[in-house]
Motif scaffolding. Sequence first.
Motif, PDB file in Angstrom:
ATOM      1  N   GLN A  81       7.515  -4.251  -3.199  1.00  0.00           N
ATOM      2  CA  GLN A  81       6.488  -4.271  -4.319  1.00  0.00           C
ATOM      3  C   GLN A  81       6.092  -3.061  -4.703  1.00  0.00           C
ATOM      4  O   GLN A  81       6.234  -1.953  -3.884  1.00  0.00           O
ATOM      5  N   PRO A  82       5.816  -3.072  -6.161  1.00  0.00           N
ATOM      6  CA  PRO A  82       5.382  -1.666  -6.700  1.00  0.00           C
ATOM      7  C   PRO A  82       3.773  -1.368  -6.150  1.00  0.00           C
ATOM      8  O   PRO A  82       3.514  -0.084  -6.134  1.00  0.00           O
ATOM      9  N   MET A  83       3.092  -2.276  -5.792  1.00  0.00           N
ATOM     10  CA  MET A  83       1.740  -1.890  -5.188  1.00  0.00           C
ATOM     11  C   MET A  83       1.553  -2.983  -3.985  1.00  0.00           C
ATOM     12  O   MET A  83       2.029  -4.130  -4.117  1.00  0.00           O
ATOM     13  N   TYR A  84       0.700  -2.543  -3.036  1.00  0.00           N
ATOM     14  CA  TYR A  84       0.234  -3.309  -1.914  1.00  0.00           C
ATOM     15  C   TYR A  84      -1.422  -3.368  -1.871  1.00  0.00           C
ATOM     16  O   TYR A  84      -2.089  -2.541  -1.985  1.00  0.00           O
ATOM     17  N   THR A  85      -1.718  -4.474  -1.214  1.00  0.00           N
ATOM     18  CA  THR A  85      -3.359  -4.531  -0.970  1.00  0.00           C
ATOM     19  C   THR A  85      -3.471  -4.168   0.425  1.00  0.00           C
ATOM     20  O   THR A  85      -2.422  -3.992   1.240  1.00  0.00           O
ATOM     21  N   THR A  86      -4.734  -4.064   0.947  1.00  0.00           N
ATOM     22  CA  THR A  86      -5.028  -3.669   2.184  1.00  0.00           C
ATOM     23  C   THR A  86      -4.484  -4.966   3.260  1.00  0.00           C
ATOM     24  O   THR A  86      -3.821  -4.278   4.169  1.00  0.00           O
ATOM     25  N   ARG A  87      -4.760  -5.798   2.759  1.00  0.00           N
ATOM     26  CA  ARG A  87      -4.199  -7.143   3.586  1.00  0.00           C
ATOM     27  C   ARG A  87      -2.848  -7.080   3.723  1.00  0.00           C
ATOM     28  O   ARG A  87      -2.097  -7.400   4.901  1.00  0.00           O
ATOM     29  N   SER A  88      -2.054  -6.810   2.872  1.00  0.00           N
ATOM     30  CA  SER A  88      -0.616  -6.749   2.959  1.00  0.00           C
ATOM     31  C   SER A  88      -0.041  -5.719   3.511  1.00  0.00           C
ATOM     32  O   SER A  88       1.008  -5.993   4.311  1.00  0.00           O
ATOM     33  N   ILE A  89      -0.660  -4.543   3.573  1.00  0.00           N
ATOM     34  CA  ILE A  89      -0.108  -3.478   4.377  1.00  0.00           C
ATOM     35  C   ILE A  89      -0.614  -3.938   5.847  1.00  0.00           C
ATOM     36  O   ILE A  89       0.314  -3.393   6.908  1.00  0.00           O
ATOM     37  N   ALA A  90      -1.795  -4.352   6.148  1.00  0.00           N
ATOM     38  CA  ALA A  90      -2.156  -4.783   7.721  1.00  0.00           C
ATOM     39  C   ALA A  90      -1.091  -5.853   8.025  1.00  0.00           C
ATOM     40  O   ALA A  90      -0.531  -5.717   9.240  1.00  0.00           O
ATOM     41  N   GLU A  91      -0.551  -6.798   7.283  1.00  0.00           N
ATOM     42  CA  GLU A  91       0.463  -7.709   7.508  1.00  0.00           C
ATOM     43  C   GLU A  91       1.760  -7.047   7.865  1.00  0.00           C
ATOM     44  O   GLU A  91       2.415  -7.248   8.846  1.00  0.00           O
ATOM     45  N   ILE A  92       2.019  -6.139   7.112  1.00  0.00           N
ATOM     46  CA  ILE A  92       3.452  -5.400   7.256  1.00  0.00           C
ATOM     47  C   ILE A  92       3.489  -4.616   8.493  1.00  0.00           C
ATOM     48  O   ILE A  92       4.472  -4.707   9.195  1.00  0.00           O
ATOM     49  N   PHE A  93       2.398  -3.862   8.821  1.00  0.00           N
ATOM     50  CA  PHE A  93       2.453  -3.244  10.184  1.00  0.00           C
ATOM     51  C   PHE A  93       1.821  -3.749  11.434  1.00  0.00           C
ATOM     52  O   PHE A  93       1.692  -3.272  12.287  1.00  0.00           O
TER      53      PHE A  93
END
Length: 84
Positions: free
Chosen positions: A28-40
Amino acid sequence: MAASTSNPEKPRYPMLEAILAIRDLPIQPMYTTRSIAEIFEVSVRAIQNWIAVGQLTARNLPGRWRFLTQDVEDFLQASQKGAR
């Protein structure tokens, strides 16, 4: 002589793209805090701590923090441990 067009294009964000491929997620071109937490696979609080200590760059857009794809790739590049 012209360059061959049969070579696949190198990933622009190799480390992030590898993680997303493992998790079967689109880039994605931009991520939210929650989406980054899910990725990691960490808590949102862990992401907030990474921001607070300067490990991860966040963009303060109206009302929320957002992360550009390059910010996440830079974080991953900086997280590499040196050879022992």
